[in-house]
Design an enzyme around this catalytic site. Structure first.
Site, mmCIF file in Angstrom:
data_model
loop_
_atom_site.group_PDB
_atom_site.id
_atom_site.type_symbol
_atom_site.label_atom_id
_atom_site.label_comp_id
_atom_site.label_asym_id
_atom_site.label_seq_id
_atom_site.Cartn_x
_atom_site.Cartn_y
_atom_site.Cartn_z
ATOM 1 N N CYS A 130 33.677 34.580 36.449
ATOM 2 C CA CYS A 130 35.069 34.187 36.654
ATOM 3 C C CYS A 130 35.481 34.215 38.120
ATOM 4 O O CYS A 130 36.580 33.789 38.462
ATOM 5 C CB CYS A 130 36.013 35.021 35.800
ATOM 6 S SG CYS A 130 35.872 36.770 36.042
ATOM 7 N N CYS A 186 36.777 42.684 32.247
ATOM 8 C CA CYS A 186 37.607 43.210 33.341
ATOM 9 C C CYS A 186 37.546 44.737 33.366
ATOM 10 O O CYS A 186 37.517 45.346 34.441
ATOM 11 C CB CYS A 186 39.063 42.774 33.182
ATOM 12 S SG CYS A 186 39.278 40.993 33.182
#
Lengths: 134, 175
Positions: free
Chosen positions: A37, A106
């Site tokens: 990402c 994350c």
């Protein structure tokens, strides 16, 4: 996808954003990233002589969940010993922030950042010790 | 069937984007709902499904990151979080620095700095594109050679994030 209230709170009022002097012998720096990402996360700790993390700072360029995960991580590790901080698991961050499955990476990034900051601090300490004994 | 098959194009990284666009338009024209107005419900449904597939394929192939991902998956190299090597410390340091500079230029409303950063990153993006083009054309579908391209793909994603942020800042400064 809707962010949880806790994520929004950390995103809008991130705790402990900033920089510590990475040349300081008592500072450990972790720099990690997610290739899929394009996120980058830096987490730094300042450890006192008793092995307690007395300050923690982060800087994250990434999505709201990545910012919230690193913000929460700094909040949690402050005041902890480095051994305690090293036991923090990404699943605890997922639970606290209510992260959806697509954002679990994350929290993994935040756990990695804590661990690499600690590893960097320990490597510095070991190098200093070696120098003193030489 | 992947994006290359859907548009009937040779699977390669350095596609001629004008040709991709032409294939997309030609196929879309043959699948347009107006042409199926008199057709039965199942044929209408099928043509609509095919039209969506063609649109998706076009979006994949015109984007360098998604095109590279599609090629890797086609040759059996999985992509995505946890499947790819970690970015190098050098790349992370570079991206952290450049994103901080970008944030600084935003605060200072410094358009010259934005232009300078954009030029700098365009050059890096171009070099990475050259590396990927060369890599894909010489890999001949060999897994080890394709896997070696993952760090370059990672760079492209980091640059894409940079340009997304830059676009947002430019819009903000114009308004």
């Amino acid at each position: 996808m809707a962010y949880s209230e806790k994520v929004i709170d950390h995103y809008e009022n991130p705790r402990n954003v900033g920089t510590l002097d990475k040349e300081d012998a008592n500072v450990g720096t972790g720099l990690v990233g997610a290739p899929a990402c394009g996120d980058v996360m830096r987490l730094q700790i300042r450890v006192n002589d008793n092995g307690i993390i007395e300050d923690a700072k982060f800087k994250t360029f990434g999505c709201g969940s990545a910012i919230a995960s690193s913000s929460l991580a700094t909040e949690w590790i402050k005041g902890k010993s480095i051994d305690e901080a090293a036991t923090i698991k990404n699943t605890q961050i997922v639970e606290e922030l209510n992260l959806p499955p697509v954002k679990i990476h994350c929290s993994v990034l935040a756990e990695d950042a804590i661990k690499s900051a600690i590893a960097d601090f320990r490597a510095k300490q070991a190098a200093r010790l070696a120098l003193e004994q030489a | 069937m992947d994006a290359f098959d859907t548009l009937g194009l040779e699977p390669r990284f350095d596609l001629d984007l004008a040709e991709v666009e032409a294939r997309h338009l030609a196929l879309s024209a043959t699948l347009h709902p107006d042409r199926f107005a008199a057709a039965g419900p199942s044929e209408r449904r099928m043509s609509l499904g095919k039209a969506i597939e063609v649109n998706d394929a076009w979006r994949v192939l015109r984007c360098p990151v998604r095109r590279a991902e599609s090629l890797l998956v086609r040759y059996g190299v999985p992509v995505g979080e946890t499947l790819e090597p970690r970015p190098s410390q050098d790349l992370l340091i570079e991206m952290l620095d450049v994103r901080e500079e970008l944030a600084g230029a935003r605060r200072a409303k410094d358009k010259a700095a934005l232009t300078r950063l954009a030029t700098q990153m365009r050059a890096k993006e171009a070099a990475t594109t050259v590396a990927l083009t060369h890599g894909f054309s010489t890999a001949n579908g060999q897994t080890a050679k394709l896997e070696a391209l993952l760090p370059e793909l990672g760079k492209l994603r980091y640059f894409r994030r940079f340009f997304e942020e830059l676009d947002a800042i430019e819009d903000e400064l114009l308004s």
